[in-house]
Design a protein around this motif. Structure first.
Motif, PDB file in Angstrom:
ATOM      1  N   LYS A   6       1.708 -12.707  13.540  1.00 57.51           N
ATOM      2  CA  LYS A   6       1.493 -11.572  14.422  1.00 57.51           C
ATOM      3  C   LYS A   6       0.464 -10.617  13.831  1.00 57.51           C
ATOM      4  O   LYS A   6       0.272 -10.579  12.624  1.00 57.51           O
ATOM      5  CB  LYS A   6       2.820 -10.817  14.599  1.00 57.51           C
ATOM      6  CG  LYS A   6       3.394 -10.997  15.965  1.00 57.51           C
ATOM      7  CD  LYS A   6       4.631 -10.182  16.268  1.00 57.51           C
ATOM      8  CE  LYS A   6       5.052  -9.080  15.376  1.00 57.51           C
ATOM      9  NZ  LYS A   6       6.509  -8.871  15.435  1.00 57.51           N
ATOM     10  N   SER A   7      -0.150  -9.832  14.698  1.00 57.41           N
ATOM     11  CA  SER A   7      -1.096  -8.823  14.245  1.00 57.41           C
ATOM     12  C   SER A   7      -0.390  -7.858  13.287  1.00 57.41           C
ATOM     13  O   SER A   7       0.717  -7.410  13.568  1.00 57.41           O
ATOM     14  CB  SER A   7      -1.625  -8.069  15.460  1.00 57.41           C
ATOM     15  OG  SER A   7      -2.584  -7.149  15.059  1.00 57.41           O
ATOM     16  N   PHE A  58       0.884  -1.171   0.000  1.00 62.49           N
ATOM     17  CA  PHE A  58       0.000   0.000   0.000  1.00 62.49           C
ATOM     18  C   PHE A  58       0.913   1.209   0.000  1.00 62.49           C
ATOM     19  O   PHE A  58       1.553   1.493   1.004  1.00 62.49           O
ATOM     20  CB  PHE A  58      -0.892   0.012   1.229  1.00 62.49           C
ATOM     21  CG  PHE A  58      -1.863  -1.145   1.259  1.00 62.49           C
ATOM     22  CD1 PHE A  58      -2.979  -1.147   0.446  1.00 62.49           C
ATOM     23  CD2 PHE A  58      -1.634  -2.225   2.090  1.00 62.49           C
ATOM     24  CE1 PHE A  58      -3.861  -2.208   0.463  1.00 62.49           C
ATOM     25  CE2 PHE A  58      -2.513  -3.287   2.114  1.00 62.49           C
ATOM     26  CZ  PHE A  58      -3.630  -3.279   1.295  1.00 62.49           C
ATOM     27  N   GLN A  77     -13.398 -10.531   9.616  1.00 62.62           N
ATOM     28  CA  GLN A  77     -12.872 -10.451  10.982  1.00 62.62           C
ATOM     29  C   GLN A  77     -13.877  -9.784  11.913  1.00 62.62           C
ATOM     30  O   GLN A  77     -14.075 -10.207  13.030  1.00 62.62           O
ATOM     31  CB  GLN A  77     -11.544  -9.685  10.968  1.00 62.62           C
ATOM     32  CG  GLN A  77     -10.756  -9.824  12.235  1.00 62.62           C
ATOM     33  CD  GLN A  77      -9.314  -9.350  12.070  1.00 62.62           C
ATOM     34  OE1 GLN A  77      -8.855  -9.046  10.972  1.00 62.62           O
ATOM     35  NE2 GLN A  77      -8.590  -9.282  13.161  1.00 62.62           N
ATOM     36  N   GLU A 109     -10.239 -15.119  11.638  1.00 62.26           N
ATOM     37  CA  GLU A 109     -10.380 -15.171  13.093  1.00 62.26           C
ATOM     38  C   GLU A 109     -11.796 -15.535  13.537  1.00 62.26           C
ATOM     39  O   GLU A 109     -12.489 -14.718  14.146  1.00 62.26           O
ATOM     40  CB  GLU A 109      -9.940 -13.839  13.715  1.00 62.26           C
ATOM     41  CG  GLU A 109      -8.611 -13.384  13.124  1.00 62.26           C
ATOM     42  CD  GLU A 109      -7.791 -12.513  14.044  1.00 62.26           C
ATOM     43  OE1 GLU A 109      -8.274 -12.139  15.119  1.00 62.26           O
ATOM     44  OE2 GLU A 109      -6.647 -12.217  13.682  1.00 62.26           O
ATOM     45  N   HIS A 166      -5.504 -17.076  16.039  1.00 66.93           N
ATOM     46  CA  HIS A 166      -4.439 -17.086  17.059  1.00 66.93           C
ATOM     47  C   HIS A 166      -4.785 -18.091  18.143  1.00 66.93           C
ATOM     48  O   HIS A 166      -4.035 -18.288  19.078  1.00 66.93           O
ATOM     49  CB  HIS A 166      -4.325 -15.730  17.755  1.00 66.93           C
ATOM     50  CG  HIS A 166      -4.117 -14.590  16.826  1.00 66.93           C
ATOM     51  ND1 HIS A 166      -2.930 -14.379  16.196  1.00 66.93           N
ATOM     52  CD2 HIS A 166      -4.941 -13.601  16.423  1.00 66.93           C
ATOM     53  CE1 HIS A 166      -3.032 -13.308  15.436  1.00 66.93           C
ATOM     54  NE2 HIS A 166      -4.243 -12.812  15.554  1.00 66.93           N
ATOM     55  N   ILE A 182       3.330  -4.882   2.495  1.00 62.93           N
ATOM     56  CA  ILE A 182       2.741  -5.732   3.535  1.00 62.93           C
ATOM     57  C   ILE A 182       3.076  -7.195   3.263  1.00 62.93           C
ATOM     58  O   ILE A 182       3.553  -7.904   4.134  1.00 62.93           O
ATOM     59  CB  ILE A 182       1.205  -5.557   3.571  1.00 62.93           C
ATOM     60  CG1 ILE A 182       0.840  -4.084   3.748  1.00 62.93           C
ATOM     61  CG2 ILE A 182       0.606  -6.409   4.675  1.00 62.93           C
ATOM     62  CD1 ILE A 182       1.269  -3.478   5.027  1.00 62.93           C
ATOM     63  N   THR A 200       0.678  -8.555  10.183  1.00 63.61           N
ATOM     64  CA  THR A 200       1.588  -9.146   9.191  1.00 63.61           C
ATOM     65  C   THR A 200       0.940  -9.304   7.824  1.00 63.61           C
ATOM     66  O   THR A 200       1.596  -9.709   6.883  1.00 63.61           O
ATOM     67  CB  THR A 200       2.062 -10.559   9.602  1.00 63.61           C
ATOM     68  OG1 THR A 200       0.961 -11.265  10.131  1.00 63.61           O
ATOM     69  CG2 THR A 200       3.177 -10.499  10.594  1.00 63.61           C
ATOM     70  N   GLY A 201      -0.349  -9.038   7.753  1.00 61.51           N
ATOM     71  CA  GLY A 201      -0.988  -9.094   6.439  1.00 61.51           C
ATOM     72  C   GLY A 201      -1.785 -10.355   6.190  1.00 61.51           C
ATOM     73  O   GLY A 201      -2.008 -10.728   5.037  1.00 61.51           O
ATOM     74  N   LYS A 202      -2.273 -10.985   7.235  1.00 64.42           N
ATOM     75  CA  LYS A 202      -3.083 -12.191   7.052  1.00 64.42           C
ATOM     76  C   LYS A 202      -4.413 -11.846   6.378  1.00 64.42           C
ATOM     77  O   LYS A 202      -4.808 -12.493   5.415  1.00 64.42           O
ATOM     78  CB  LYS A 202      -3.349 -12.862   8.415  1.00 64.42           C
ATOM     79  CG  LYS A 202      -2.079 -13.218   9.176  1.00 64.42           C
ATOM     80  CD  LYS A 202      -2.367 -13.869  10.502  1.00 64.42           C
ATOM     81  CE  LYS A 202      -3.164 -13.023  11.487  1.00 64.42           C
ATOM     82  NZ  LYS A 202      -2.489 -11.821  11.994  1.00 64.42           N
ATOM     83  N   SER A 203      -5.067 -10.805   6.906  1.00 67.10           N
ATOM     84  CA  SER A 203      -6.338 -10.407   6.297  1.00 67.10           C
ATOM     85  C   SER A 203      -6.121  -9.941   4.865  1.00 67.10           C
ATOM     86  O   SER A 203      -6.918 -10.244   3.975  1.00 67.10           O
ATOM     87  CB  SER A 203      -7.004  -9.315   7.113  1.00 67.10           C
ATOM     88  OG  SER A 203      -7.255  -9.755   8.420  1.00 67.10           O
ATOM     89  N   VAL A 204      -5.049  -9.194   4.652  1.00 67.85           N
ATOM     90  CA  VAL A 204      -4.750  -8.718   3.297  1.00 67.85           C
ATOM     91  C   VAL A 204      -4.604  -9.909   2.352  1.00 67.85           C
ATOM     92  O   VAL A 204      -5.139  -9.900   1.237  1.00 67.85           O
ATOM     93  CB  VAL A 204      -3.462  -7.858   3.286  1.00 67.85           C
ATOM     94  CG1 VAL A 204      -2.996  -7.593   1.865  1.00 67.85           C
ATOM     95  CG2 VAL A 204      -3.696  -6.546   4.021  1.00 67.85           C
TER      96      VAL A 204
HETATM   97  N1  LIG Z   1      -6.744  -1.087   2.343  1.00 67.25           N
HETATM   98  C1  LIG Z   1      -5.604  -0.830   2.974  1.00 67.25           C
HETATM   99  N2  LIG Z   1      -4.904   0.287   2.722  1.00 67.25           N
HETATM  100  C2  LIG Z   1      -3.735   0.550   3.341  1.00 67.25           C
HETATM  101  N3  LIG Z   1      -3.171  -0.255   4.253  1.00 67.25           N
HETATM  102  C3  LIG Z   1      -3.798  -1.387   4.559  1.00 67.25           C
HETATM  103  C4  LIG Z   1      -5.046  -1.745   3.943  1.00 67.25           C
HETATM  104  N4  LIG Z   1      -5.431  -2.934   4.436  1.00 67.25           N
HETATM  105  C5  LIG Z   1      -4.490  -3.299   5.313  1.00 67.25           C
HETATM  106  N5  LIG Z   1      -3.493  -2.385   5.394  1.00 67.25           N
HETATM  107  C6  LIG Z   1      -2.306  -2.479   6.231  1.00 67.25           C
HETATM  108  O1  LIG Z   1      -1.762  -3.755   6.075  1.00 67.25           O
HETATM  109  C7  LIG Z   1      -1.250  -4.236   7.288  1.00 67.25           C
HETATM  110  C8  LIG Z   1      -1.720  -5.637   7.538  1.00 67.25           C
HETATM  111  O2  LIG Z   1      -3.108  -5.624   7.783  1.00 67.25           O
HETATM  112  P1  LIG Z   1      -3.939  -6.942   8.039  1.00 67.25           P
HETATM  113  O3  LIG Z   1      -5.324  -6.498   8.331  1.00 67.25           O
HETATM  114  O4  LIG Z   1      -3.743  -7.891   6.924  1.00 67.25           O
HETATM  115  O5  LIG Z   1      -3.262  -7.528   9.336  1.00 67.25           O
HETATM  116  P2  LIG Z   1      -3.564  -8.884  10.032  1.00 67.25           P
HETATM  117  O6  LIG Z   1      -2.374  -9.748   9.832  1.00 67.25           O
HETATM  118  O7  LIG Z   1      -4.862  -9.408   9.574  1.00 67.25           O
HETATM  119  O8  LIG Z   1      -3.622  -8.462  11.549  1.00 67.25           O
HETATM  120  P3  LIG Z   1      -4.706  -8.819  12.677  1.00 67.25           P
HETATM  121  O9  LIG Z   1      -4.272 -10.110  13.263  1.00 67.25           O
HETATM  122  O10 LIG Z   1      -4.591  -7.702  13.638  1.00 67.25           O
HETATM  123  O11 LIG Z   1      -6.046  -8.888  12.010  1.00 67.25           O
HETATM  124  C9  LIG Z   1      -1.652  -3.240   8.351  1.00 67.25           C
HETATM  125  O12 LIG Z   1      -0.513  -2.502   8.700  1.00 67.25           O
HETATM  126  C10 LIG Z   1      -2.667  -2.360   7.697  1.00 67.25           C
HETATM  127  O13 LIG Z   1      -2.513  -1.056   8.148  1.00 67.25           O
END
Ligand SMILES: Nc1ncnc2c1ncn2[C@@H]1O[C@H](COP(=O)(O)OP(=O)(O)OP(=O)(O)O)[C@@H](O)[C@H]1O
Ligand SMILES: [Mg+2]
Lengths: 247, 282
Positions: free
Chosen positions: A41-42, A17, A91, A170, A203, A22, A44-48
């Protein structure tokens, strides 16, 4: 697992981004009827990562195919077709807060090109509400439900579509032990009933233990380790050990 | 705030201004920057509108949602638009009465007022209040759906959020504003009548008869077309802002606020364009 056919194939995925990279380099396969757990870890981009699988985000580089669809180059109609066979548990649940539970569940079904009849839809609604044990909330608004109930309704909303692939972001976070065990059981049961292949982000170690056929650990946008629950558990890596310390 | 703190604050402000001046951020530059941002924003709204137009004819069409939205958007602003039009009709009459009567032309007031209300005041007041009340509501609603991933959830289930959310809302605002304008016109007349009859002996029937008799299709139709365009712009801008809300509660607030600011501005632009087109045809 006997099956060897990959239903999702990801190779060298990269997603940034702006300046912020990410996902740096992630490759994995999801086999048919497999439960693949992704930990990390929170942030790290799992949701992405799973948003890429459902086409909400497009990877910058790499290869990504889901069933026979190439996600790197897909048009809107194909994407809609694909999305009808993939369930995504958000989530935060993402229930439509202007609609009752019943309408939440019916919303996608009614809009299918070959929509079931209204009475069939009613039956389906009752069935999935039974499954998540929330039949009594049918006429409630999401704002009247507790956090855990919302999560289960959101789960019901994806399961009602009888997906071939489920992406759980999650599913048990924020739930008590009993409910989260029930959800883990439900994930297993759904696979048995409908031969669903799933990616589960979590987790929650007991959920991992129950559901995982295979685990991938993501760290700083890369796959740090991969293996079965016992293999990963025995790892010497400190980051990985930290996840299992509580067990 | 204590006086001391207030002083600190004003020195801080002075400091910021000085800093900006040092960076050669002249007023011109600030204005140009703002205009640029505005144009960029307008550009993406136009893009969004094109996507919308592509979707408007693609099934499924959400009739029920459209009717629901027309009902709610009309209903929500009924009171404010009614009262404001009534007051403006009244004030306008009271303001023009002394001049008109000194010229001996006070009997023209009903016709003069009715033309101004129908052509300009009715549509403008309705649209501005509608933007504040309904536009901001749409911006906030869609904005919060966006940040809680409800819009994503719709796309992911293989339905088209553009059809369900945007087409129905923009359709509703486009239908509701002209209807509300007719209502605002009527209440504007009524306000004007009450002001007028406090000065002159006149029956309501006679006043309305005079007011309506001068209004022709040439006044009414362009006014309604213009109103529909106001409605379209309000719905479109608000939906765009909602769909592009940034994360968090702040994002929702900003979506609502920007909806009102941009659509109010567009209302005046459309008004200007329409008056040109109108005068070209007449
Ligand atoms: N649409 C977006 N635009 C910009 N940055 C984004 C976007 N979506 C996610 N990010 C960034 O990508 C990173 C990873 O986000 P993500 O939601 O994938 O984390 P996660 O691994 O799922 O964490 P968690 O366990 O807290 O859900 C974060 O730093 C977030 O700020
Ligand atoms: Mg996440």
């Amino acid at each position: 697992m006997q099956q060897t056919e990959a239903i999702i194939k990801a190779r060298n995925l990269k997603k940034s981004f702006g300046e912020n990279t990410i996902i740096k380099n992630v490759s994995f396969d999801l086999m048919k009827e497999e439960n693949l757990v992704i930990m990390g870890k929170s942030g790290t981009g799992k949701s992405v990562l799973i948003k890429c699988i459902i086409g909400l985000l497009v990877p910058d580089e790499g290869e990504l195919s889901v069933m026979d669809y190439n996600l790197m180059d897909i048009d809107a109609d194909q994407l809609n077709e694909l999305r009808r066979t993939v369930g995504y548990l958000f989530q935060g649940g993402a229930l439509y807060d202007s609609m009752t539970v019943e309408r939440n569940l019916k919303f996608p079904l009614r809009r299918f090109p070959d929509a079931p009849s209204e009475s069939e839809i009613d039956e389906l609604v009752d069935e999935v509400l039974e499954n998540v044990e929330l039949a009594h909330t049918k006429h409630k608004m999401p704002s009247e439900l507790s956090g855990g109930m919302k999560k289960r309704i959101a789960l019901a909303r994806t399961l009602i579509m009888k997906p071939k692939i489920m992406l759980y972001d999650e599913p048990t976070t924020g739930l008590d032990v009993i409910t989260s065990n029930e959800i883990s059981d439900l994930i297993l049961e759904m696979r048995k009933k409908y031969n669903i292949s799933s990616i589960i982000i979590t987790h929650d170690i007991s959920c991992v233990d129950k559901t995982a056929d295979r685990i991938i650990i993501l760290d700083k946008g890369e796959v740090l380790n991969e293996g079965s629950f016992d293999e990963i558990r025995k790892s010497n890596d400190n980051t990985i050990r930290a996840y299992f310390e509580s067990v | 705030m204590t006086p001391q703190k207030c002083g600190e604050n004003s020195t801080q402000i002075k400091f910021i201004i000085l800093e900006k001046l040092e960076k050669k951020e002249t007023i011109q530059k600030i204005l140009i920057g703002q205009a640029k941002q505005y144009l960029e924003n307008t550009g993406s709204i136009v893009n969004f509108t094109l996507r919308f137009l592509k979707n408007i004819f693609s099934p499924p069409f959400e009739w029920r949602e459209l009717l629901k939205q027309v009902y709610f958007s009309g209903y929500k602003s009924l009171f404010f638009i009614g009262t404001t039009s009534f007051i403006v009709g009244m004030v306008f009459t009271m303001q023009s009465y002394p001049t008109m009567s000194s010229l001996g032309t006070e009997s023209w007031i009903p016709t003069m007022i009715s033309l101004s209300i129908v052509r300009e005041i009715g549509p403008l007041i309705t649209a501005l209040i509608f933007a504040g009340k309904v536009g901001s509501g749409i911006g906030a609603e869609l904005g919060s759906m966006k940040v809680t991933e409800q819009i994503d959830a719709m796309s992911v289930s293989g339905t088209k959020p553009m059809n369900f959310l945007v087409v129905s809302r923009v359709g509703a605002t486009t239908i509701a504003v002209p209807l509300l304008v007719l209502y605002a016109d009527a209440l504007g007349f009524l306000g004007s009548y009450f002001a007028f009859q406090s000065k002159e002996e006149i029956t309501m029937y006679f006043f309305f008869n005079q007011a309506i008799s001068v209004v022709t299709y040439v006044d009414l139709i362009p006014s309604l077309i213009k109103s529909a365009m106001f409605g379209f712009a309000i719905g479109m801008v608000a939906s765009y802002q909602g769909f592009h809300a940034e994360q968090g509660t702040q994002g929702v607030g900003r979506a609502a606020n920007t909806s009102v600011v941009i659509s109010s501005f567009l209302i005046f632009v459309i008004d200007l364009i329409m008056v040109q087109i109108n005068s070209f045809f007449l």
